[in-house]
Design an enzyme around this catalytic site. Structure first.
Site, mmCIF file in Angstrom:
data_model
loop_
_atom_site.group_PDB
_atom_site.id
_atom_site.type_symbol
_atom_site.label_atom_id
_atom_site.label_comp_id
_atom_site.label_asym_id
_atom_site.label_seq_id
_atom_site.Cartn_x
_atom_site.Cartn_y
_atom_site.Cartn_z
ATOM 1 N N HIS A 68 0.839 -1.201 0.000
ATOM 2 C CA HIS A 68 0.000 0.000 0.000
ATOM 3 C C HIS A 68 0.875 1.253 0.000
ATOM 4 C CE1 HIS A 68 -2.881 3.071 1.269
ATOM 5 N NE2 HIS A 68 -2.138 3.299 2.328
ATOM 6 N N ASP A 98 6.747 22.333 -25.951
ATOM 7 C CA ASP A 98 6.628 20.980 -25.387
ATOM 8 C C ASP A 98 7.719 20.843 -24.339
ATOM 9 O OD1 ASP A 98 6.434 18.035 -25.032
ATOM 10 O OD2 ASP A 98 5.171 18.147 -26.810
ATOM 11 N N TRP A 138 7.278 -0.316 3.808
ATOM 12 C CA TRP A 138 7.765 0.398 2.617
ATOM 13 C C TRP A 138 9.182 0.902 2.825
ATOM 14 C CZ3 TRP A 138 8.993 5.544 1.128
ATOM 15 C CH2 TRP A 138 8.933 6.492 2.153
ATOM 16 N N SER A 167 12.640 6.347 -13.885
ATOM 17 C CA SER A 167 11.573 7.118 -14.530
ATOM 18 C C SER A 167 11.541 8.538 -13.975
ATOM 19 C CB SER A 167 10.240 6.406 -14.295
ATOM 20 O OG SER A 167 9.174 7.315 -14.311
ATOM 21 N N SER A 168 11.613 8.643 -12.642
ATOM 22 C CA SER A 168 11.542 9.963 -12.019
ATOM 23 C C SER A 168 12.800 10.792 -12.279
ATOM 24 C CB SER A 168 11.338 9.827 -10.515
ATOM 25 O OG SER A 168 10.031 9.408 -10.249
ATOM 26 N N HIS A 251 12.989 11.471 3.404
ATOM 27 C CA HIS A 251 12.403 12.732 3.834
ATOM 28 C C HIS A 251 12.177 13.698 2.674
ATOM 29 C CE1 HIS A 251 10.742 15.632 6.474
ATOM 30 N NE2 HIS A 251 11.356 16.503 5.710
ATOM 31 N N GLU A 253 11.510 12.958 -0.182
ATOM 32 C CA GLU A 253 10.387 12.366 -0.909
ATOM 33 C C GLU A 253 9.055 12.972 -0.470
ATOM 34 O OE1 GLU A 253 10.127 10.320 -3.422
ATOM 35 O OE2 GLU A 253 7.961 10.033 -3.268
ATOM 36 N N TYR A 255 8.511 15.985 0.435
ATOM 37 C CA TYR A 255 8.354 17.293 -0.225
ATOM 38 C C TYR A 255 8.225 17.134 -1.735
ATOM 39 C CZ TYR A 255 9.347 18.834 4.387
ATOM 40 O OH TYR A 255 9.271 19.000 5.738
ATOM 41 N N SER A 266 -1.920 27.087 -4.727
ATOM 42 C CA SER A 266 -1.730 28.530 -4.891
ATOM 43 C C SER A 266 -2.572 29.059 -6.048
ATOM 44 C CB SER A 266 -0.254 28.854 -5.145
ATOM 45 O OG SER A 266 0.520 28.442 -4.041
ATOM 46 N N HIS A 300 15.298 12.469 11.790
ATOM 47 C CA HIS A 300 14.155 12.524 12.707
ATOM 48 C C HIS A 300 13.273 11.275 12.559
ATOM 49 C CE1 HIS A 300 11.981 15.115 9.443
ATOM 50 N NE2 HIS A 300 11.807 13.844 9.190
ATOM 51 N N HIS A 301 13.548 10.460 11.553
ATOM 52 C CA HIS A 301 12.842 9.193 11.436
ATOM 53 C C HIS A 301 13.538 8.092 12.243
ATOM 54 C CE1 HIS A 301 10.236 10.577 8.130
ATOM 55 N NE2 HIS A 301 11.275 11.332 7.828
ATOM 56 N N THR A 326 7.031 26.674 5.838
ATOM 57 C CA THR A 326 5.690 26.099 5.666
ATOM 58 C C THR A 326 4.636 27.074 6.182
ATOM 59 O OG1 THR A 326 6.723 23.975 6.101
ATOM 60 C CG2 THR A 326 4.343 23.998 5.978
ATOM 61 N N LYS A 329 3.858 29.745 3.772
ATOM 62 C CA LYS A 329 2.918 29.337 2.725
ATOM 63 C C LYS A 329 1.473 29.360 3.231
ATOM 64 C CE LYS A 329 4.004 27.032 -0.705
ATOM 65 N NZ LYS A 329 4.565 28.066 -1.570
ATOM 66 N N ARG A 448 1.787 0.370 14.924
ATOM 67 C CA ARG A 448 1.370 0.237 13.535
ATOM 68 C C ARG A 448 1.746 -1.146 12.992
ATOM 69 N NH1 ARG A 448 5.812 4.243 10.561
ATOM 70 N NH2 ARG A 448 4.800 3.511 8.665
HETATM 71 CU CU CU Z 1 10.919 13.274 7.570
#
Ligand code: CU
Length: 524
Positions: A68, A98, A138, A167-168, A251, A253, A255, A266, A300-301, A326, A329, A448
């Site tokens: 998932h 293009d 994951w 791809s990315s 991390h 990722e 953002y 916006s 921080h993870h 943040t 924004k 979890r």
């Molecule tokens: Cu993080």
């Protein structure tokens, strides 16, 4: 003057047109979202009551949870916000004919179905001694992803993620080149629409973080299959190093998924407040700041791996600093709406719900950035709730906001606003019912990734699972309004939101011509 379009197979399989490739990405994203959504729906049904209901083994439940996560990130959110909206609208908004590398654009897209097939195969081939598929989360930490899963399932996951990663990377190279080199005369970087800014910053994050993921996946692959011991202490390796490498990608990722979403929000907030965006340059550079600081907060993870206390203090402070750009924004969106003449259209409802829920997810993010608190809530449902508020509710709401905002521009048709409103309300109530109670479960200490739980956790799990059924109704309504719109074929005007929608794409017809800024002569 003819707007020459290739025939069906050439057009969709060998496509080099940014709008067609964007459409392919959006369709692919809906498919990925439905598969990933099915996995989470089954997990919520299992957790409706204590005891084992639908899953034959805890392994299978963990496999559903792992897949998932990977599917929603790599095969729903990223294809939609970057591949879909980025491809469709960045060239239009900056006045480019293009993308810079149209054939590489085609390659970027077609690597994704290959990657998805690899991940789907992985679910049906042997993983660990306890069952088929990969069930290590994951995050894929060794030793669970090396000696813990000796079967071929995780090798399929690695190959699939490498394909999605390349791809990315190709996509990122394409966007950076396009935005730096192909802007129309007068479209300076400080006049560029905010979606283009979001995609530009995201592309840099992709370019800098995905090679690290690819390298760590290859190291896992050789640890599993070629006798290396990068992450094996008995061979002088270190499993915690994998966590550092993974989160150096993981991390940013976050953002990568949310910066294009910021851009979409916006445009919508500005259009339906009938005001230019408040603090345009601040908005653009807040995204740059989030991107830069996002690269130096990854541990921080990992507060519970036994890290030095000074290092904890640094990662805690650095993480909290991200609240500043943040906040810029959030307050700029509020200031844009302040005193504006607000129209509560469907995309505006999605956008305001995005702001509301992104703030909830952001505030719980500040909670868990505190290393002391994180030690007690680590790996509980509090974390699950937090990141679903910023992603499942944040990024996904921005995707629906963008989709309902540009649907007429992309397809040429208008949707039924009552069906679309029903989709919004079922989805909004459903996902909040799923995820808000998970804060309470987390604070009660429910871990979890568990298939079963003691009776003390039953009440909020029940509420959460009923929320999943409400959300499912919302998803079905989403599919219904799309089908209805293509069925009934109400023609969309060129600028159907009125003159407040003032980025370049609104100067073109709905849908835009196949070749938007010049009609190319047909070459014999
Ligand atoms: Cu993080």
């Amino acid at each position: 003057m003819s707007d020459h379009k290739p025939k069906f197979f050439t057009r969709w399989l060998f496509s080099t047109n940014h709008k067609d490739i964007g459409t392919l990405y959006l369709v692919f994203s809906i498919l990925g979202g439905l598969i990933g959504g099915y996995l989470s729906f089954m997990m919520r049904m299992e957790l409706m009551d204590p005891g084992m209901q639908y899953f034959a083994s805890p392994h299978k439940f963990s496999m559903f949870a792992s897949m998932h996560g990977l599917l929603m990130i790599f095969f729903m959110v990223m294809p939609a916000v970057i591949g879909g909206f980025g491809n469709w609208f960045v060239p239009l908004m900056i006045g480019a004919p293009d993308m810079a590398f149209p054939r590489m654009n085609n390659l970027s897209f077609w690597l994704l179905p290959v990657a998805l097939i690899c991940l789907l195969i992985s679910m049906f081939v042997p993983g660990s001694p306890s069952g088929n598929g990969f069930a290590g989360g994951w995050v894929m930490y060794p030793p669970l992803s090396t000696s813990g899963h000796p079967g071929p399932a995780f090798d399929f996951v690695i190959i699939g993620l490498l394909a999605a990663g390349f791809s990315s990377i190709f996509g990122a190279i394409n966007f950076i080149t396009t935005i730096f080199n192909m802007r129309a005369p007068g479209m300076t970087i400080h006049k560029m629409p905010l979606l283009a800014w979001g995609v530009l910053v995201t592309s840099w994050l992709l370019l800098l973080s995905l090679p690290v993921l690819a390298a760590s996946l290859i190291m896992l692959f050789t640890d599993r299959n070629a006798g290396t011991g990068f992450f094996d202490p008995s061979m002088g390796g270190d499993p915690v190093m994998f966590q550092h490498l993974f989160w150096f990608f993981g991390h940013p990722e976050v953002y990568i998924m949310v910066l294009p979403a910021f851009g979409i929000i916006s445009h919508i907030v500005s259009t339906f407040s009938r005001k230019p965006i408040f603090g345009y340059l601040g908005m653009a550079y807040a995204m740059v700041a989030i991107g830069v600081v996002g690269f130096v907060v990854w541990a921080h993870h990992m507060f519970t791996v036994g890290m030095d206390v000074d290092l904890k203090a640094y990662f805690m402070a650095a993480t909290m600093i991200i609240a500043v750009p943040t906040g810029i924004k959030i307050f700029s969106w509020l200031a844009t709406m302040w005193g504006g003449s607000i129209r509560m259209t469907i995309p505006m409802m999605w956008a305001q719900a995005f702001i509301f829920m992104f703030v909830i997810g952001g505030v719980t993010g500040v909670h868990m950035a505190s290393a002391g608190l994180d030690t007690s809530i680590h790996d509980t449902y509090y974390i699950v709730s937090h990141f679903h508020y910023v992603l499942a509710l944040g990024a996904v709401f921005a995707m629906f906001a963008g989709f309902t905002y540009w649907f007429g521009k992309m397809s040429g048709y208008l949707y039924n606003k009552w069906l679309a409103a029903a989709h919004f309300w079922f989805f909004f109530i459903g996902v909040n019912m799923i995820f808000f109670p998970q804060h309470f479960l987390g604070l009660q200490g429910m871990p979890r990734r568990y298939v079963d739980y003691p009776a003390e956790f039953a009440f909020w799990n029940k509420v959460s699972s009923i929320g999943a059924i409400v959300t499912l109704v919302g998803v079905i309504l989403f599919l219904i309004w799309i089908i209805e719109a293509f069925w009934v074929k109400r023609k969309a005007a060129d600028n159907y939101w009125g003159e407040e929608a003032n980025t370049l794409e609104w100067t073109l017809s709905s849908p835009p011509p196949f070749h938007q800024y010049e009609v190319l002569p047909k070459i014999k």
